[in-house]
Scaffold this active site. Structure first.
Site, mmCIF file in Angstrom:
data_model
loop_
_atom_site.group_PDB
_atom_site.id
_atom_site.type_symbol
_atom_site.label_atom_id
_atom_site.label_comp_id
_atom_site.label_asym_id
_atom_site.label_seq_id
_atom_site.Cartn_x
_atom_site.Cartn_y
_atom_site.Cartn_z
ATOM 1 N N GLY A 143 -13.610 45.948 -42.982
ATOM 2 C CA GLY A 143 -13.061 47.140 -43.626
ATOM 3 C C GLY A 143 -11.958 47.781 -42.804
ATOM 4 N N ARG B 219 -6.808 38.578 -53.591
ATOM 5 C CA ARG B 219 -6.243 38.757 -54.931
ATOM 6 C C ARG B 219 -4.871 38.094 -55.096
ATOM 7 N NH1 ARG B 219 -7.442 45.132 -54.602
ATOM 8 N NH2 ARG B 219 -7.354 44.563 -52.390
HETATM 9 C C1 UD1 Z 1 -6.698 50.617 -49.390
HETATM 10 C C2 UD1 Z 1 -7.437 51.972 -49.302
HETATM 11 C C3 UD1 Z 1 -7.184 52.760 -50.585
HETATM 12 C C4 UD1 Z 1 -5.696 52.946 -50.798
HETATM 13 C C5 UD1 Z 1 -4.955 51.595 -50.750
HETATM 14 C C6 UD1 Z 1 -3.459 51.851 -50.711
HETATM 15 C C7 UD1 Z 1 -9.451 51.564 -47.969
HETATM 16 C C8 UD1 Z 1 -10.913 51.347 -47.993
HETATM 17 N N1 UD1 Z 1 -8.843 51.727 -49.137
HETATM 18 O O1 UD1 Z 1 -7.267 49.910 -50.478
HETATM 19 O O2 UD1 Z 1 -7.823 54.029 -50.474
HETATM 20 O O3 UD1 Z 1 -5.476 53.582 -52.032
HETATM 21 O O4 UD1 Z 1 -5.287 50.860 -49.568
HETATM 22 O O5 UD1 Z 1 -2.738 50.673 -50.854
HETATM 23 O O6 UD1 Z 1 -8.868 51.641 -46.912
HETATM 24 N N2 UD1 Z 1 -7.322 45.180 -43.728
HETATM 25 C C9 UD1 Z 1 -7.666 44.790 -42.454
HETATM 26 N N3 UD1 Z 1 -8.978 44.597 -42.158
HETATM 27 C C10 UD1 Z 1 -9.980 44.790 -43.067
HETATM 28 C C11 UD1 Z 1 -9.618 45.193 -44.362
HETATM 29 C C12 UD1 Z 1 -8.285 45.379 -44.669
HETATM 30 O O7 UD1 Z 1 -6.816 44.623 -41.594
HETATM 31 O O8 UD1 Z 1 -11.147 44.581 -42.683
HETATM 32 C C13 UD1 Z 1 -5.907 45.404 -44.037
HETATM 33 C C14 UD1 Z 1 -5.376 44.469 -45.126
HETATM 34 O O9 UD1 Z 1 -4.806 43.307 -44.554
HETATM 35 C C15 UD1 Z 1 -4.322 45.332 -45.812
HETATM 36 C C16 UD1 Z 1 -4.792 46.753 -45.567
HETATM 37 O O10 UD1 Z 1 -5.763 46.702 -44.543
HETATM 38 O O11 UD1 Z 1 -3.037 45.179 -45.240
HETATM 39 C C17 UD1 Z 1 -5.424 47.389 -46.812
HETATM 40 O O12 UD1 Z 1 -6.506 46.579 -47.260
HETATM 41 P P1 UD1 Z 1 -6.741 46.260 -48.791
HETATM 42 O O13 UD1 Z 1 -7.910 45.393 -48.915
HETATM 43 O O14 UD1 Z 1 -5.482 45.848 -49.419
HETATM 44 O O15 UD1 Z 1 -7.154 47.737 -49.293
HETATM 45 P P2 UD1 Z 1 -7.012 48.334 -50.748
HETATM 46 O O16 UD1 Z 1 -8.144 47.848 -51.582
HETATM 47 O O17 UD1 Z 1 -5.660 48.135 -51.282
HETATM 48 CA CA CA Z 2 -3.897 47.027 -50.594
#
Ligand code: UD1
Ligand code: CA
Length: 456
Positions: free
Chosen positions: A78, A16
């Site tokens: 995830g 995004r």
């Molecule tokens: C996530 C939470 C959501 C919360 C929000 C707060 C989940 C499923 N959802 O959503 O409940 O309200 O954060 O900001 O957890 N990442 C990894 N590996 C992955 C996926 C993500 O390392 O496979 C890391 C990303 O780099 C990021 C963080 O995890 O720093 C959060 O991921 P992001 O995709 O931003 O989650 P949100 O949709 O914001």
């Molecule tokens: Ca996030």
């Protein structure tokens, strides 16, 4: 004492953001988001910090260096899958694991500490940091049962329209009993709208096992902002800027207009210094006490002494002494070092040069690759001629030298102690101590010549 470990999730691409730069490396107040997170965690008493890297792994590791251990999440399946990658390092250990997202740079160490204290007090297996959002769109929502106990977190994309009305959000920061966490992670599936393994599902799993699951509600939503796009990035910048500026003001720094003053998270400023509007202070800059940092000055990675004034000028990777005056409209380029009581006036550029105490370069000069002693006066328009098109050469000017206006000092060249250069000279040879050097064409006056010319 409970052992505390931390896992930082930083493997995502950040689609995004629509950027070539990986999301967690986008800077907020000059420092990558994930580095803010790690620096905040570093202020707590944490035994181990593990960062989960994936997209841009090498660059993230290079940025954070020794501040963390790393595990690779090769495929981003995830947030639960991300935490699972830390298993080889953490799963055998006893204690509490703090999980923080790399894209929530504003969560303060005090808030993480309060979350941890709440977790301990409740003797919970999991505690979520939550906040109440005016507009909760995009965040996971906290669902509570009839008794008000947390039962589940539902993601935006999986939430019913009724669940979407819930304003209490998951900040993405949690405390877990470490072993309960890794046991529960095994049970998380990807049966949801995004086909991902969600870390928040651990909450429901533990709750259904009859474990204590708790939430610590912080009253400051701004602090929990998750940066997913450039708009949120600008909000994070604004909140962080306000926080940094407030800290300096409470420490005795006057900031005339905080809204237009940009100070990096790691800058240090002494009391009774005054920062005028439009100033940008970057990196690990240190500014002393009683300084006057003028409007629209840009200072990066530099050290400024006490009682010094920097007026509408640019200072990069340089050192400036005490009670020195720079500008207006001066440019100190990297590796410059000015002593005490120095004066650098308007339209002066200094590059990779040292200037001793009480030396003055007051107007329109270029000083490059020079070593200038104490109490030297460099007259208006004088230039160090340091470059022949191929190589750079050094100019040495010893103490108490007077360089007359508009002199060219063709390097390599040395002006010895107390020598005097006549205005307009082009100096190509060493000038001995106490000598007067004059190197310009002699003046010839042709008497009554103008009227003669005019009458032709
Ligand atoms: C996530 C939470 C959501 C919360 C929000 C707060 C989940 C499923 N959802 O959503 O409940 O309200 O954060 O900001 O957890 N990442 C990894 N590996 C992955 C996926 C993500 O390392 O496979 C890391 C990303 O780099 C990021 C963080 O995890 O720093 C959060 O991921 P992001 O995709 O931003 O989650 P949100 O949709 O914001
Ligand atoms: Ca996030």
């Amino acid at each position: 004492m409970t052992n505390i470990y931390a896992v930082i999730l930083a493997a995502g691409q950040g689609t995004r953001m629509k950027s070539k730069l990986y999301k967690v490396l986008h800077p907020v107040c000059g420092k990558p988001m994930v580095e803010h997170v790690i620096d905040h965690i570093g202020m707590l008493d944490v035994q181990k910090i593990v960062t989960v890297v994936g997209h841009g792994a090498e660059l993230v590791k290079e940025t954070l260096g020794e501040k963390s251990e790393y595990v690779l999440q090769a495929e981003q399946l995830g947030t639960a899958h991300a935490v699972l990658q830390a298993k080889p390092i953490l799963s055998e250990l006893e204690g509490t694991t703090l999980v923080v997202c790399g894209d929530t740079p504003l969560i303060r160490p005090e808030t993480m500490q309060a979350l941890f204290a709440h977790h301990e007090k409740q003797q919970a297996k999991a505690t979520i940091l939550t906040a109440v959002a005016e507009n909760p769109t995009g965040y996971g929502r906290i669902l509570r049962d009839a008794q008000g106990q947390v039962s589940q977190i539902v993601e935006q994309k999986d939430a019913t329209s009724e669940q979407q009305l819930v304003q209490e959000i998951n900040t993405g920061t949690y405390c877990f009993d470490n072993q309960a966490l890794f046991a529960a992670l095994k049970q998380v599936n990807n049966d949801n709208a995004q086909g991902e393994y969600y870390l928040p599902d651990v909450i429901e799993i533990l709750q259904k096992q009859g474990e204590i699951v708790s939430a610590y509600v912080t009253d400051n939503f701004d602090e929990t902002l998750g940066v997913n796009d450039r708009f949120a990035l600008s909000q994070a910048e604004e909140f962080m800027r306000a926080r940094i500026n407030e800290r300096h003001m409470r420490n005795g720094v006057t900031i005339i207009n905080p809204a237009t003053t940009h100070i990096s998270a790691d800058a240090i400023i002494g009391s009774d210094s005054v920062i005028l509007p439009g100033v940008i202070i970057e990196g690990k800059t240190v500014i002393g006490e009683d300084c006057h940092i003028g409007p629209n000055s840009h200072i990066a990675e530099s050290t400024i002494g006490n009682g010094t004034s920097i007026h509408s000028s640019v200072v990069f990777n340089s050192r400036v002494g005490n009670e020195t005056s720079v500008g207006p409209f001066a440019h100190l380029r990297p590796e410059s070092s000015l002593g005490n009581h120095v004066k650098i006036g308007n339209f002066v550029e200094v590059k990779k040069s040292t200037l001793g105490d009480d030396t003055k370069v007051s107007h329109l000069s270029y000083i490059g690759d020079a070593e200038i002693g104490k109490n030297v006066n460099v007259g208006c328009g004088s230039i160090t001629v340091n470059y022949d098109g191929k190589n750079k050469f050094k100019t040495i000017i010893e103490d108490n030298v007077f360089v007359g206006c508009n002199s060219n000092l063709v390097a390599p060249v040395k002006l010895e102690k107390g020598s005097f250069i006549a205005a307009g000279s082009t100096i190509t040879k060493e000038v001995p101590e106490d000598a007067f050097a004059i190197a310009r064409a002699r003046q010839e006056n042709k008497l009554n010549y103008v009227s003669k010319l005019n009458s032709k």
